[in-house]
Every structure is written in structure tokens, then in C-alpha cells.
Write a protein that holds these residues in place. Structure first.
Motif, PDB file in Angstrom:
ATOM      1  N   UNK A  97       0.829  -1.208   0.000  1.00 61.36           N
ATOM      2  CA  UNK A  97       0.000   0.000   0.000  1.00 61.36           C
ATOM      3  C   UNK A  97       0.864   1.259   0.000  1.00 61.36           C
ATOM      4  N   UNK A  98       1.841   1.296   0.910  1.00 59.28           N
ATOM      5  CA  UNK A  98       2.683   2.488   1.063  1.00 59.28           C
ATOM      6  C   UNK A  98       3.506   2.767  -0.199  1.00 59.28           C
ATOM      7  N   UNK A  99       4.021   1.720  -0.828  1.00 56.11           N
ATOM      8  CA  UNK A  99       4.935   1.904  -1.958  1.00 56.11           C
ATOM      9  C   UNK A  99       4.268   1.897  -3.327  1.00 56.11           C
ATOM     10  N   UNK A 100       3.090   1.285  -3.451  1.00 55.27           N
ATOM     11  CA  UNK A 100       2.450   1.156  -4.758  1.00 55.27           C
ATOM     12  C   UNK A 100       1.109   1.875  -4.841  1.00 55.27           C
ATOM     13  N   UNK A 101       0.188   1.509  -3.969  1.00 56.16           N
ATOM     14  CA  UNK A 101      -1.155   2.077  -4.063  1.00 56.16           C
ATOM     15  C   UNK A 101      -1.209   3.539  -3.644  1.00 56.16           C
ATOM     16  N   UNK A 102      -0.652   3.860  -2.484  1.00 55.36           N
ATOM     17  CA  UNK A 102      -0.807   5.208  -1.963  1.00 55.36           C
ATOM     18  C   UNK A 102      -0.210   6.289  -2.862  1.00 55.36           C
ATOM     19  N   UNK A 103       0.979   6.091  -3.441  1.00 55.81           N
ATOM     20  CA  UNK A 103       1.477   7.131  -4.342  1.00 55.81           C
ATOM     21  C   UNK A 103       0.545   7.360  -5.546  1.00 55.81           C
ATOM     22  N   UNK A 104       0.002   6.276  -6.091  1.00 57.41           N
ATOM     23  CA  UNK A 104      -0.922   6.402  -7.216  1.00 57.41           C
ATOM     24  C   UNK A 104      -2.195   7.123  -6.777  1.00 57.41           C
ATOM     25  N   UNK A 105      -2.769   6.694  -5.659  1.00 60.89           N
ATOM     26  CA  UNK A 105      -3.997   7.315  -5.155  1.00 60.89           C
ATOM     27  C   UNK A 105      -3.748   8.782  -4.837  1.00 60.89           C
ATOM     28  N   UNK A 106      -2.617   9.073  -4.209  1.00 59.53           N
ATOM     29  CA  UNK A 106      -2.272  10.444  -3.861  1.00 59.53           C
ATOM     30  C   UNK A 106      -2.235  11.320  -5.113  1.00 59.53           C
ATOM     31  N   UNK A 107      -1.612  10.815  -6.180  1.00 60.13           N
ATOM     32  CA  UNK A 107      -1.538  11.571  -7.436  1.00 60.13           C
ATOM     33  C   UNK A 107      -2.930  11.795  -8.025  1.00 60.13           C
ATOM     34  N   UNK A 108      -3.784  10.765  -7.990  1.00 61.65           N
ATOM     35  CA  UNK A 108      -5.144  10.900  -8.534  1.00 61.65           C
ATOM     36  C   UNK A 108      -5.965  11.903  -7.721  1.00 61.65           C
ATOM     37  N   UNK A 109      -5.815  11.875  -6.404  1.00 62.46           N
ATOM     38  CA  UNK A 109      -6.540  12.833  -5.563  1.00 62.46           C
ATOM     39  C   UNK A 109      -6.106  14.259  -5.891  1.00 62.46           C
ATOM     40  N   UNK A 110      -4.809  14.448  -6.063  1.00 59.96           N
ATOM     41  CA  UNK A 110      -4.291  15.784  -6.379  1.00 59.96           C
ATOM     42  C   UNK A 110      -4.745  16.242  -7.759  1.00 59.96           C
ATOM     43  N   UNK A 111      -4.798  15.308  -8.723  1.00 63.50           N
ATOM     44  CA  UNK A 111      -5.304  15.646 -10.062  1.00 63.50           C
ATOM     45  C   UNK A 111      -6.733  16.177  -9.995  1.00 63.50           C
ATOM     46  N   UNK A 112      -7.509  15.611  -9.086  1.00 64.68           N
ATOM     47  CA  UNK A 112      -8.918  16.002  -8.948  1.00 64.68           C
ATOM     48  C   UNK A 112      -9.095  17.199  -8.011  1.00 64.68           C
ATOM     49  N   UNK A 113      -7.975  17.737  -7.513  1.00 61.69           N
ATOM     50  CA  UNK A 113      -8.043  18.883  -6.609  1.00 61.69           C
ATOM     51  C   UNK A 113      -8.539  18.523  -5.219  1.00 61.69           C
ATOM     52  N   UNK A 114      -8.347  17.275  -4.833  1.00 59.16           N
ATOM     53  CA  UNK A 114      -8.853  16.810  -3.539  1.00 59.16           C
ATOM     54  C   UNK A 114      -7.759  16.672  -2.480  1.00 59.16           C
ATOM     55  N   UNK A 115      -6.671  17.361  -2.679  1.00 62.65           N
ATOM     56  CA  UNK A 115      -5.583  17.286  -1.703  1.00 62.65           C
ATOM     57  C   UNK A 115      -4.754  16.048  -1.958  1.00 62.65           C
ATOM     58  N   UNK A 116      -4.654  15.218  -0.975  1.00 66.01           N
ATOM     59  CA  UNK A 116      -3.886  13.988  -1.087  1.00 66.01           C
ATOM     60  C   UNK A 116      -4.299  13.037   0.010  1.00 66.01           C
ATOM     61  N   UNK A 117      -3.588  11.953   0.112  1.00 66.72           N
ATOM     62  CA  UNK A 117      -3.886  10.982   1.173  1.00 66.72           C
ATOM     63  C   UNK A 117      -3.524  11.613   2.514  1.00 66.72           C
ATOM     64  N   UNK A 118      -4.425  11.552   3.468  1.00 65.29           N
ATOM     65  CA  UNK A 118      -4.119  12.115   4.787  1.00 65.29           C
ATOM     66  C   UNK A 118      -2.916  11.411   5.429  1.00 65.29           C
ATOM     67  N   UNK A 119      -2.091  12.174   6.101  1.00 61.97           N
ATOM     68  CA  UNK A 119      -0.913  11.631   6.785  1.00 61.97           C
ATOM     69  C   UNK A 119      -1.322  10.558   7.785  1.00 61.97           C
ATOM     70  N   UNK A 120      -2.521  10.680   8.347  1.00 66.44           N
ATOM     71  CA  UNK A 120      -2.951   9.731   9.372  1.00 66.44           C
ATOM     72  C   UNK A 120      -3.010   8.289   8.856  1.00 66.44           C
TER      73      UNK A 120
END
Length: 152
Positions: A97-120
Motif C-alpha cells: 500500500x505504502x509503496x504502490x497504491x498510496x502514491x498512485x492514489x495520492x496523485x489521482x486525488x491531487x489531479x482532482x483537486x482533492x488534496x492527497x492521502x491524509x498523513x494519518x
């Protein structure tokens, strides 16, 4: 549940067809995609084996409440299962999750203007793994107590 925040991300990608629509049953329709496999299947296995882990702990607690020593073979088998299967799987899964999924999800969230994955989310993984490390240590102590014939 620790993994519940991850499920909230599913619906963010529904409109682009990246993931199954909320409320649908992709398993029944045969529309299982990589995201369902990547998030739902491992978390289902973790939930299943966490229930089995809790049941085993309850059984050990009952034995100890009755003043019975846990058999050495049982304590060693439990520790081996925990370290070799449960702990390894959870740790490996979080690494994926940390190395594969989260970076991809984080990028998609930012593309949509939704910030990123919460640090929590990462902090939750760290806290969970710390707790699992502590439990592993306690199981090691249980093995030693079993070898000495100690009940509790």
C-alpha cells in the motif's frame, strides 16, 4: 477499524470507471478490477484472520483464567503462525500500500483537486505495526512461560 479509511477512497474513482460504483457488487457481476483485488481481497483476509487471532487469544485467556498452563506445543505453534503468516502478511500488505497504491492514489486525488492521502493513514499503519510487534513479544513471553509450566 484501522483499514476502514482506505475504503473511503473507492468512491473517489467511480466516475472515471477506475473502480466499481458505490453500492454495486462487482463480485456478483464479474466486474472485479485491480482496485477491488488490491484493496478488498487483502483486507478481507486480514479481517478473517484477525477474528481467528482474537478467538485464539480468547481461548488462551480462558485457560489462564482457569489456572492452566498453555501447552508448549500450542504456544509455539501460535507464535510460529503469528510471525510466519499473520504478521508477515499484514506487514507485506502495508508495504505494498505504502509503496504502490498510496502514491498512485495520492496523485489521482491531487489531479482532482482533492488534496492527497491524509498523513494519518501512514501513521495508522505505523501504530498498527508497533502494536503487532508488541503482541509478537508477548507471544514470545507466553512460549517461555509455557516452557516453565506457568499458568499466567
Amino acid at each position: 477499524p484501522v483499514c476502514a479509511p482506505l475504503l473511503d477512497f473507492r468512491c473517489l474513482f467511480c466516475s472515471k470507471g477506475v473502480m466499481a460504483a458505490a453500492g454495486s457488487n462487482p463480485y456478483a457481476k464479474g466486474e472485479v478490477d485491480w482496485a477491488i483485488y488490491g484493496f478488498m481481497v487483502p483486507h478481507s483476509a486480514i479481517r478473517l484472520y484477525t477474528e481467528k487471532l482474537a478467538a485464539a487469544v480468547d481461548g488462551l485467556a480462558k485457560m489462564q483464567e482457569q489456572g492452566q498452563a498453555v501447552p508448549v506445543a500450542a504456544s509455539e505453534a501460535f507464535l510460529e503462525w503469528y510471525v510466519e503468516y499473520y504478521y508477515f502478511f499484514v506487514h507485506h500488505h502495508h508495504g505494498v500500500e505504502e509503496n504502490n497504491f498510496f502514491p498512485w492514489i495520492d496523485a489521482k486525488l491531487k489531479e482532482k483537486g482533492l488534496g492527497g492521502i491524509p498523513v494519518k493513514v501512514s501513521t495508522q499503519h505505523e501504530g498498527l505495526m508497533s502494536a503487532l510487534d508488541g503482541f509478537k513479544d508477548q507471544l514470545g513471553q507466553l512460549v517461555e512461560a509455557s516452557k516453565m509450566g506457568v499458568a499466567g
